[in-house]
Write an enzyme that holds these catalytic residues in place. Structure first.
Site: not given
Lengths: 92, 474
Positions: B71, B146, B170
């Site tokens: 990420k 996310s 997330s």
């Protein structure tokens, strides 16, 4: 709770965020909706929770010096530098 | 994509070349990424060079040749980490996150950095400054967020594993939307050194994988104390995960998974989408047929975790993101009149959701409102934590849905912020209480979209969670 347009502008100033009049109006509407929603927390009886219980604490480790070799990379990642100082734009 | 443990085993015994694994992964990225936009950057040449080195090694690590995506808020030395924000568009990491170092030490290969909601704020990946991510199972739908890019990368076979971060759901929510496994470990299990801070009392890094066994493998490698994150818990802890041989933590014996008592919280099933409820009930039946006992439990305060989360994480974000002033980090405007003006101009690089959350946090912490908002939410957090502590005296694990709905259409909720915020209704309690939880895919709805089932465990009892997930066949 309803947040006012003035409060939004004041909050934006405190947060160092520039907002236009249109954005101020939009955020007033949106944050009022969010604050109305979180208002439900008020209905919970928290009288049994002490201040200490509510606080989270992080343990600290011993403060030890170590050699950091990242200075060159930090300087490279910055717009401008001189010797071991990072140069920023004059702001005062 | 092949599972991580299968890749590692074959690369270790020489029946598969790491170079071929990486080439296949890169070919998939070339084919699919233009449509899905899961990767913001691919480290193709570097990954291939590293694969060659690993192939030539005599002793290969436990993740030899496994292509892993990061990420974009996790630092990898010498590589950009932008948090999918214009603010950090040109930021290059000067050190690697502890989790990255631990993966590399086991010969994993970092293949690229993945798209996300800006600064990890969002649940649809529509808040990225660099374009939306599409759900690989249905391009008209969001992948969740996310960590949407991380979930899409694994679900589409572009990477075998991805790391995400989970502050309110997330990792787990996008895992559920994309039909894969994702975990939010116990607060303090995994080091956040090198994770760009959003909400320091809630953030945890967790792996997204094709199944629970891979998830456990990756977590066991990245978990464990780190001198550079003082919130990591020193060993030995009461948990069961074996960190590494050198740490020599004995796996604590516990009852067989078939003897677990699993709690089903009635509040999570009320008004639940009937198709998701049906999947939960099928999971229950499958586990019961293997001897697992179920018990109805009550977690009356869990539903307040979501509003509590928004106050506390907004407050912490308003403080954590204060460092992005353009002087120390991030976008710097070249034509500001004075210091105040430079702050305002530099911070204009934040997107609308980030600004909204910083403002909510600034408001909640203000002297006029702190008692009613920030301090009240902290107390409610203690109430929620006690709720879980009470329940875990009666049950080993808790079974819940991961999300109130399956993947929604792109743009469908863009104008309805509250509805987006409520996406984390079933996941935020884990972050607020600090307990671990894993989302595993189980069943589908009538649109053929995957449904996520969530398993909550007691503090540091991730191994129990994985044991139950394996019984579910995930």
């Amino acid at each position: 709770m309803k947040i006012t347009l003035e409060e939004i502008k004041k909050t934006a100033k405190q947060a160092k965020i520039a907002i236009t009049e249109d954005e101020a109006a939009l955020y007033t509407k949106q944050l009022s909706a969010v604050l109305n929603w979180v208002e439900e927390l008020q209905s919970i009886d928290t009288s049994s929770i002490s201040e200490d219980e509510a606080k989270l604490s992080a343990p600290f480790r011993e403060d030890k010096a170590f050699q950091n070799s990242a200075a060159a990379q930090i300087k490279a990642a910055f717009n401008d530098s001189q010797d071991n100082y990072l140069k920023v734009k004059k702001v005062l | 994509m092949i599972k991580a443990r299968e890749i590692a085993k074959k690369v270790q015994d020489g029946s598969l070349k790491a170079v071929d694994v990486i080439s296949a992964s890169l070919a998939k990225i070339t084919e699919l990424n233009p449509k899905i936009n899961a990767f913001l950057e691919v480290f193709a040449d570097e990954a291939l060079a590293r694969a060659k080195e690993i192939d030539a090694k005599e002793q290969k690590g436990r993740l030899a040749g496994v292509p892993i995506a990061l990420k974009d808020n996790i630092l990898y030395k010498g590589h950009k980490a932008s948090c999918a924000s214009k603010m950090l568009q040109n930021y290059t990491a000067v050190y690697s996150a502890t989790v990255v170092k631990r993966l590399l030490a086991e010969d994993a290969i970092i293949i690229g950095r993945t798209n996300m909601d800006e600064f990890a704020m969002g649940s649809s990946n529509e808040n990225s400054a660099f374009g939306i991510v599409r759900n690989p199972l249905d391009y008209e739908r969001v992948p969740g967020g996310s960590s949407g890019g991380s979930a899409a990368a694994v679900a589409s076979g572009m990477a075998s594993v991805a790391l995400g971060s989970d502050t309110g759901g997330s990792v787990r929510q996008p895992a559920a939307f994309c039909g894969i496994c994702g975990v939010k470990p116990t607060y303090g299990l995994v080091s956040r050194y090198g994770l760009v801070a959003f909400s320091s009392s809630a953030d945890q890094i967790g792996p997204l994988t094709l199944d629970a066994e891979d998830n456990e493998l990756i977590l066991s490698i990245i978990a464990g104390p780190d001198e550079q994150d003082s919130t990591t818990v020193p060993l030995p802890f009461k948990g069961i995960i074996k960190i590494s041989d050198s740490d020599a933590v004995e796996a604590k014996p516990y009852k067989k998974p078939q003897e677990f008592i699993v709690g089903l919280p009635k509040e999570f099933l009320q008004d639940l989408d009937p198709q998701i409820k049906a999947c939960i009930m099928q999971a229950k039946t499958k586990l019961e047929s293997q001897g697992v006992k179920f018990k109805e439990i009550s977690l009356p305060y869990a539903k307040y975790a979501s509003p509590c989360y928004h106050i506390l994480t907004g407050s912490e974000a308003s403080s954590n993101l204060a460092r992005f002033d353009g002087l120390r980090y991030g976008f710097a405007s070249q034509n500001s009149a004075d210091l105040e003006d430079s702050y305002l101009k530099n911070r204009s690089a934040f997107g609308p959701e980030v600004k909204r959350r910083i403002m909510l946090g600034t408001f909640s912490l203000g002297s006029a409102h702190a008692e009613d908002y920030y301090k009240k939410a902290q107390k409610v957090r203690a109430v929620i934590r006690k709720d879980f502590e009470r329940v875990f005296k009666e049950v080993d694990l808790i079974l819940t849905p991961t999300t109130p709905h399956t993947a929604f259409k792109i743009g469908e909720k863009q104008d309805d912020i509250l509805s987006l915020y409520l996406s984390d209704l079933f996941t935020a309690p884990a972050n607020i209480a600090g307990v671990p939880s894993l989302s595993v895919p189980f069943g589908k709805d009538d649109k053929n979209l995957p449904v996520g089932v969530q398993i909550y465990g007691n503090y540091f009892e991730e191994s129990k969670i994985y044991a139950l997930a394996k019984l579910l066949g995930s």
